[in-house]
Design a protein around this motif. Structure first.
Motif, PDB file in Angstrom:
ATOM      1  N   ARG A  52    -110.470 -10.218  35.635  1.00  0.00           N
ATOM      2  CA  ARG A  52    -110.172 -11.273  34.662  1.00  0.00           C
ATOM      3  C   ARG A  52    -111.201 -11.291  33.539  1.00  0.00           C
ATOM      4  NH1 ARG A  52    -111.986 -15.773  35.009  1.00  0.00           N
ATOM      5  NH2 ARG A  52    -112.283 -15.898  37.247  1.00  0.00           N
ATOM      6  N   LEU A  53    -112.495 -11.167  33.884  1.00  0.00           N
ATOM      7  CA  LEU A  53    -113.532 -11.152  32.864  1.00  0.00           C
ATOM      8  C   LEU A  53    -113.414  -9.913  31.971  1.00  0.00           C
ATOM      9  CD1 LEU A  53    -116.610 -12.408  34.943  1.00  0.00           C
ATOM     10  CD2 LEU A  53    -115.479 -13.621  33.050  1.00  0.00           C
ATOM     11  N   PHE A  54    -113.017  -8.785  32.562  1.00  0.00           N
ATOM     12  CA  PHE A  54    -112.800  -7.571  31.765  1.00  0.00           C
ATOM     13  C   PHE A  54    -111.641  -7.783  30.797  1.00  0.00           C
ATOM     14  CE2 PHE A  54    -110.537  -3.533  31.177  1.00  0.00           C
ATOM     15  CZ  PHE A  54    -111.510  -2.832  30.487  1.00  0.00           C
ATOM     16  N   LYS A  55    -110.541  -8.330  31.315  1.00  0.00           N
ATOM     17  CA  LYS A  55    -109.358  -8.577  30.476  1.00  0.00           C
ATOM     18  C   LYS A  55    -109.670  -9.555  29.346  1.00  0.00           C
ATOM     19  CE  LYS A  55    -104.748  -8.184  32.161  1.00  0.00           C
ATOM     20  NZ  LYS A  55    -103.679  -8.658  33.015  1.00  0.00           N
ATOM     21  N   ALA A  56    -110.576 -10.496  29.608  1.00  0.00           N
ATOM     22  CA  ALA A  56    -110.954 -11.496  28.607  1.00  0.00           C
ATOM     23  C   ALA A  56    -111.926 -10.934  27.571  1.00  0.00           C
ATOM     24  CB  ALA A  56    -111.579 -12.707  29.296  1.00  0.00           C
ATOM     25  N   GLY A  57    -112.386  -9.693  27.776  1.00  0.00           N
ATOM     26  CA  GLY A  57    -113.273  -9.067  26.806  1.00  0.00           C
ATOM     27  C   GLY A  57    -114.749  -9.305  27.039  1.00  0.00           C
ATOM     28  N   GLY A  76    -119.943  -3.816  33.337  1.00  0.00           N
ATOM     29  CA  GLY A  76    -121.202  -4.216  32.721  1.00  0.00           C
ATOM     30  C   GLY A  76    -120.952  -5.277  31.664  1.00  0.00           C
ATOM     31  N   LEU A  77    -121.993  -6.021  31.350  1.00  0.00           N
ATOM     32  CA  LEU A  77    -121.884  -7.046  30.305  1.00  0.00           C
ATOM     33  C   LEU A  77    -121.862  -6.403  28.928  1.00  0.00           C
ATOM     34  CD1 LEU A  77    -124.431  -9.837  31.322  1.00  0.00           C
ATOM     35  CD2 LEU A  77    -121.958  -9.844  31.584  1.00  0.00           C
ATOM     36  N   GLU A  79    -121.566  -7.728  24.577  1.00  0.00           N
ATOM     37  CA  GLU A  79    -122.084  -8.841  23.775  1.00  0.00           C
ATOM     38  C   GLU A  79    -121.345 -10.148  24.076  1.00  0.00           C
ATOM     39  OE1 GLU A  79    -122.666  -9.930  19.086  1.00  0.00           O
ATOM     40  OE2 GLU A  79    -122.889  -7.835  19.687  1.00  0.00           O
ATOM     41  N   ALA A  80    -120.032 -10.078  24.188  1.00  0.00           N
ATOM     42  CA  ALA A  80    -119.242 -11.286  24.493  1.00  0.00           C
ATOM     43  C   ALA A  80    -119.601 -11.826  25.879  1.00  0.00           C
ATOM     44  CB  ALA A  80    -117.745 -10.980  24.411  1.00  0.00           C
ATOM     45  N   GLY A  81    -119.834 -10.945  26.826  1.00  0.00           N
ATOM     46  CA  GLY A  81    -120.217 -11.358  28.171  1.00  0.00           C
ATOM     47  C   GLY A  81    -121.581 -12.021  28.203  1.00  0.00           C
ATOM     48  N   ARG A  82    -122.529 -11.480  27.434  1.00  0.00           N
ATOM     49  CA  ARG A  82    -123.857 -12.094  27.367  1.00  0.00           C
ATOM     50  C   ARG A  82    -123.771 -13.480  26.721  1.00  0.00           C
ATOM     51  NH1 ARG A  82    -125.051  -6.721  26.915  1.00  0.00           N
ATOM     52  NH2 ARG A  82    -124.823  -6.629  24.667  1.00  0.00           N
ATOM     53  N   ALA A  83    -122.924 -13.619  25.694  1.00  0.00           N
ATOM     54  CA  ALA A  83    -122.744 -14.926  25.053  1.00  0.00           C
ATOM     55  C   ALA A  83    -122.098 -15.916  26.018  1.00  0.00           C
ATOM     56  CB  ALA A  83    -121.888 -14.782  23.793  1.00  0.00           C
TER      57      ALA A  83
END
Length: 108
Positions: A52-57, A76-77, A79-83
């Motif tokens: 789900r997190l991958f699909k969300a970008g 892996g994280l 930029e969007a994941g780090r934010a």
């Protein structure tokens, strides 16, 4: 209190926090969460959260060949994941402070 319900609410944050320390494949993320103290986390829940997190970008992914079995899909994280991790951590910290204040006299 049912800790599985609490875990559902913070699993995204926990997975993002684990991946901040380094990329990982599904079972590696499960193991790292359990090692951190989330012993009740389910494999399927983590795999679903990663997808789900991958699909969300919020995550990148890549495949690495394995000599011991099937190829492993690493996450892996980005930029969007780090934010997302940063904003979610702020929300969690604020919530935890509020709950600590509400519960300050319980058990004293």
């Amino acid at each position: 209190m049912d800790t599985s319900q609490l875990l559902k609410g913070v699993l995204d944050l926990a997975v993002l926090a684990v991946l901040r320390e380094g990329d990982g494949y599904g079972y590696d993320v499960v193991r790292r969460l359990r090692d951190a103290g989330l012993s009740e986390v389910g494999d399927a829940s983590v795999y679903g959260t990663l997808r789900r997190l991958f699909k969300a970008g919020a995550l990148t992914s890549y495949v690495v060949a394995s000599d011991e079995g099937p190829h492993r899909k690493y996450y892996g994280l980005n930029e969007a994941g780090r934010a997302l991790l940063s904003s979610s951590a702020k929300t969690w910290t604020s919530f935890a402070v509020t709950m600590k204040g509400l519960l300050k006299e319980v058990g004293e």
